[in-house]
Design a protein around this motif. Structure first.
Motif, mmCIF file in Angstrom:
data_model
loop_
_atom_site.group_PDB
_atom_site.id
_atom_site.type_symbol
_atom_site.label_atom_id
_atom_site.label_comp_id
_atom_site.label_asym_id
_atom_site.label_seq_id
_atom_site.Cartn_x
_atom_site.Cartn_y
_atom_site.Cartn_z
ATOM 1 N N SER A 1 -10.484 -28.224 -37.892
ATOM 2 C CA SER A 1 -10.956 -28.787 -36.622
ATOM 3 C C SER A 1 -10.042 -29.889 -36.083
ATOM 4 O O SER A 1 -9.938 -30.056 -34.873
ATOM 5 C CB SER A 1 -12.386 -29.305 -36.757
ATOM 6 N N ASN A 2 -9.362 -30.618 -36.955
ATOM 7 C CA ASN A 2 -8.446 -31.672 -36.510
ATOM 8 C C ASN A 2 -6.986 -31.267 -36.638
ATOM 9 O O ASN A 2 -6.090 -32.066 -36.397
ATOM 10 C CB ASN A 2 -8.668 -32.954 -37.315
ATOM 11 N N ALA A 3 -6.749 -30.021 -37.029
ATOM 12 C CA ALA A 3 -5.375 -29.562 -37.230
ATOM 13 C C ALA A 3 -4.694 -29.288 -35.902
ATOM 14 O O ALA A 3 -5.329 -28.925 -34.919
ATOM 15 C CB ALA A 3 -5.371 -28.295 -38.084
ATOM 16 N N ARG A 4 -3.390 -29.482 -35.925
ATOM 17 C CA ARG A 4 -2.565 -29.162 -34.754
ATOM 18 C C ARG A 4 -1.624 -28.048 -35.178
ATOM 19 O O ARG A 4 -0.914 -28.158 -36.190
ATOM 20 C CB ARG A 4 -1.775 -30.392 -34.321
ATOM 21 N N LEU A 5 -1.653 -26.955 -34.433
ATOM 22 C CA LEU A 5 -0.764 -25.835 -34.709
ATOM 23 C C LEU A 5 0.653 -26.244 -34.323
ATOM 24 O O LEU A 5 0.905 -26.601 -33.179
ATOM 25 C CB LEU A 5 -1.221 -24.615 -33.904
ATOM 26 N N THR A 6 1.578 -26.240 -35.278
ATOM 27 C CA THR A 6 2.955 -26.647 -34.980
ATOM 28 C C THR A 6 3.844 -25.451 -34.697
ATOM 29 O O THR A 6 4.846 -25.584 -34.008
ATOM 30 C CB THR A 6 3.553 -27.496 -36.123
ATOM 31 N N SER A 7 3.507 -24.282 -35.248
ATOM 32 C CA SER A 7 4.218 -23.045 -34.911
ATOM 33 C C SER A 7 3.391 -21.852 -35.353
ATOM 34 O O SER A 7 2.511 -21.971 -36.195
ATOM 35 C CB SER A 7 5.616 -23.004 -35.547
ATOM 36 N N GLY A 8 3.672 -20.715 -34.739
ATOM 37 C CA GLY A 8 2.921 -19.513 -35.056
ATOM 38 C C GLY A 8 1.618 -19.464 -34.295
ATOM 39 O O GLY A 8 1.517 -19.951 -33.176
ATOM 40 N N ARG A 9 0.603 -18.904 -34.932
ATOM 41 C CA ARG A 9 -0.686 -18.734 -34.287
ATOM 42 C C ARG A 9 -1.815 -19.170 -35.209
ATOM 43 O O ARG A 9 -1.647 -19.282 -36.416
ATOM 44 C CB ARG A 9 -0.885 -17.274 -33.874
ATOM 45 N N ALA A 10 -2.969 -19.378 -34.611
ATOM 46 C CA ALA A 10 -4.176 -19.699 -35.371
ATOM 47 C C ALA A 10 -4.816 -18.391 -35.839
ATOM 48 O O ALA A 10 -4.389 -17.300 -35.469
ATOM 49 C CB ALA A 10 -5.146 -20.478 -34.488
ATOM 50 N N PHE A 11 -5.864 -18.509 -36.640
ATOM 51 C CA PHE A 11 -6.622 -17.332 -37.046
ATOM 52 C C PHE A 11 -7.319 -16.727 -35.834
ATOM 53 O O PHE A 11 -7.719 -17.438 -34.914
ATOM 54 C CB PHE A 11 -7.695 -17.699 -38.085
ATOM 55 N N THR A 12 -7.490 -15.417 -35.856
ATOM 56 C CA THR A 12 -8.268 -14.710 -34.836
ATOM 57 C C THR A 12 -9.402 -13.979 -35.545
ATOM 58 O O THR A 12 -9.394 -13.833 -36.773
ATOM 59 C CB THR A 12 -7.404 -13.685 -34.080
ATOM 60 N N ALA A 13 -10.365 -13.496 -34.775
ATOM 61 C CA ALA A 13 -11.492 -12.759 -35.350
ATOM 62 C C ALA A 13 -11.009 -11.546 -36.150
ATOM 63 O O ALA A 13 -11.618 -11.177 -37.156
ATOM 64 C CB ALA A 13 -12.451 -12.326 -34.247
ATOM 65 N N ALA A 14 -9.919 -10.945 -35.739
ATOM 66 C CA ALA A 14 -9.381 -9.776 -36.443
ATOM 67 C C ALA A 14 -8.848 -10.116 -37.834
ATOM 68 O O ALA A 14 -8.644 -9.231 -38.661
ATOM 69 C CB ALA A 14 -8.271 -9.140 -35.606
ATOM 70 N N ASP A 15 -8.637 -11.404 -38.118
ATOM 71 C CA ASP A 15 -8.084 -11.834 -39.405
ATOM 72 C C ASP A 15 -9.137 -11.985 -40.505
ATOM 73 O O ASP A 15 -8.784 -12.262 -41.651
ATOM 74 C CB ASP A 15 -7.370 -13.188 -39.252
#
Length: 174
Positions: free
Chosen positions: A69-83
């Protein structure tokens, strides 16, 4: 993968918590430790010290509640429902840098290869886990210390969001 033996709850209990008065959302998580011991062999007779890293099984249906919840994505992508049932991981950016882990790298967690799909950073004062995987995958790979069986449908951490600041005390009691 070992559970930190804080006790476990079923995911149905998380649903009960979510229905409590003053609770706006609840999610479960599974905090694990991947312990590794390399035994000496004829080709490598030196004894290696044991290593370990933390893995957080994350309920990806609640991205704004829980360890990311407090993380910042620095590269790539976050999790999706498909994951949800996929062997994909997010890795702490500092840990990735010190272990030469990059986007698309394979990382082994609990004997299973996961593909790194994102790097994240957490606020400076936190002690984040090194890797994050979907909760369903963590549950399938983790071993319940009480039974020796998989942690299917079990969690050891509960993340709760109160409907308002005035509800926090009541939610804590409930």
């Amino acid at each position: 993968l070992a559970v930190q033996d804080m006790g476990s709850l079923s995911q149905s209990q998380i649903a009960q918590i979510a229905r409590l008065h003053g609770v706006s959302a609840a999610a479960g998580g599974l905090v694990l430790t991947d312990n590794r011991i390399t035994l000496p062999s004829a080709s490598s007779p030196n004894l290696q010290p044991p290593t370990s890293f933390t893995v957080d099984g994350t309920d990806i249906s609640h991205p704004h509640l829980g360890p990311l919840s407090n993380a910042r994505l620095t590269s790539g992508r976050a999790f999706t429902a498909a994951d949800e049932n996929s062997d994909v991981a997010l890795v702490d950016a500092s840990y990735a840098a010190s272990h030469n882990i990059k986007l698309g790298s394979a990382t082994t967690i609990g004997g299973t290869k996961f593909t790194v799909v994102g790097l994240v950073s957490q606020p400076q004062a936190s002690s984040p886990p090194e890797e994050y995987i979907p909760l369903a995958r963590a549950q399938a790979l983790a071993t319940n210390p009480a039974t020796g069986k998989a942690m299917k449908n079990l969690v050891d951490t509960v993340y709760v969001s109160a409907a308002s600041a005035a509800d926090i005390a009541t939610v804590q009691i409930e």
